[in-house]
Design an enzyme around this catalytic site. Structure first.
Site, PDB file in Angstrom:
ATOM      1  N   ASP A 125      -6.132   0.976   0.786  1.00  0.00           N
ATOM      2  CA  ASP A 125      -6.150   1.215   2.234  1.00  0.00           C
ATOM      3  C   ASP A 125      -7.513   0.763   2.770  1.00  0.00           C
ATOM      4  O   ASP A 125      -8.317   0.176   2.047  1.00  0.00           O
ATOM      5  CB  ASP A 125      -5.864   2.692   2.556  1.00  0.00           C
ATOM      6  CG  ASP A 125      -6.984   3.609   2.088  1.00  0.00           C
ATOM      7  OD1 ASP A 125      -7.997   3.128   1.534  1.00  0.00           O
ATOM      8  OD2 ASP A 125      -6.861   4.828   2.278  1.00  0.00           O
TER       9      ASP A 125
ATOM     10  N   LYS B 243       0.834  -1.209   0.000  1.00  0.00           N
ATOM     11  CA  LYS B 243       0.000   0.000   0.000  1.00  0.00           C
ATOM     12  C   LYS B 243       0.868   1.258   0.000  1.00  0.00           C
ATOM     13  O   LYS B 243       0.685   2.154  -0.821  1.00  0.00           O
ATOM     14  CB  LYS B 243      -0.916   0.013   1.228  1.00  0.00           C
ATOM     15  CG  LYS B 243      -1.894   1.161   1.225  1.00  0.00           C
ATOM     16  CD  LYS B 243      -2.372   1.532   2.585  1.00  0.00           C
ATOM     17  CE  LYS B 243      -1.404   2.455   3.271  1.00  0.00           C
ATOM     18  NZ  LYS B 243      -1.835   2.961   4.566  1.00  0.00           N
TER      19      LYS B 243
END
Ligand code: SF4
Length: 245
Positions: A171, A153
């Site tokens: 996320d 991420k």
């Protein structure tokens, strides 16, 4: 009913879909993926809703963004911006950052939470940037992921935001909204990322990350999503199968 079976039946005929959707939702608590046209409509609506979506973290270099993203784990962007405003006054490069001891850095970032681990990661990543990458933040996802504290991420955010690369960072907001909508289904961030990459044209990957984050923050909250006022509700599997009050 397993997911593969469900998709197979789902693809067999329009008339079977409502029934399959109910069975799938009942057996898993989850919902069906959207039809392709619905995905396109949902993306068009998100683009209209959030034409100026952009990162909320403050930064002026790839290094500052990297540090801010590491700090943002389990912390609000507002809090990170307060912390980095002070930290970056004197420590905005890896060269400057490594002059801090672990304890000194912890004092700066204490209020972001998980401060010991984050300080360790920031110092370790800064040393790696100096020793392995000539002081420059690497500009590929693979190389970014070799740095301490940098997972997929974080690497995707830095790659897409700082370097303009095509990537979708998943996320908590992107994960939740994608699954609820049916835009991309998956039980892990990586599975959702892969599904999103298939569903969304590559040119829109980075923008789509911001659209979904905005929608998650403003409308599709983790607790009590505002489905009644959501302009995507006619497309959304979660809304369609939400129990009536
Ligand atoms: S309808 Fe509800 S669950 Fe679906 S995207 Fe909108 S707020 Fe989220």
């Amino acid at each position: 009913m397993c997911y593969t079976e469900c998709v197979k039946y789902y693809n067999e005929g329009e008339e079977k879909r409502p029934e399959i959707a109910r069975l799938w939702a009942r057996s898993t608590g989850s919902y069906l993926v959207m039809k392709r046209t619905d995905k396109q409509a949902a993306l068009a609506e998100l683009a209209t809703l959030y034409p100026d979506a952009k990162p909320a973290l403050h930064y002026s270099t790839p290094y500052e963004l990297l540090v801010a993203v590491i700090l943002s784990a389990q912390c609000t962007d507002e809090r990170v911006n307060i912390v980095t405003a002070k930290l970056f006054e004197r420590y905005s490069t890896p060269q400057a950052m490594v002059t801090l001891t672990q304890k000194q850095l912890e004092k700066y970032i204490f209020s972001c939470g998980f401060y010991r681990m984050k300080a360790e990661h920031i110092l370790s990543a800064s040393r790696d940037i100096l020793e392995k990458f000539d002081g420059e933040v690497p500009n590929t996802v693979e190389m970014l992921m070799t740095l301490a504290g940098v997972g997929k991420k974080t690497a995707n955010v830095v790659y897409s935001v700082a370097f303009g690369g095509a990537a979708i960072a998943v996320d908590t907001h992107v994960f939740r909204v994608s699954n609820r909508l049916g835009l991309a289904k998956g039980t892990t961030p990586l599975a959702v990322e892969e599904a999103l990459c298939k569903a969304i044209p590559k040119k829109d990957w980075s923008k789509a990350h911001h659209w979904l984050v905005y929608h998650g923050r403003r409308v599709c909250h983790s607790q009590r999503p505002a489905c009644e006022s959501c302009t995507l509700k006619h497309l959304c599997d979660f809304a369609k199968h939400k129990p009536k009050k």
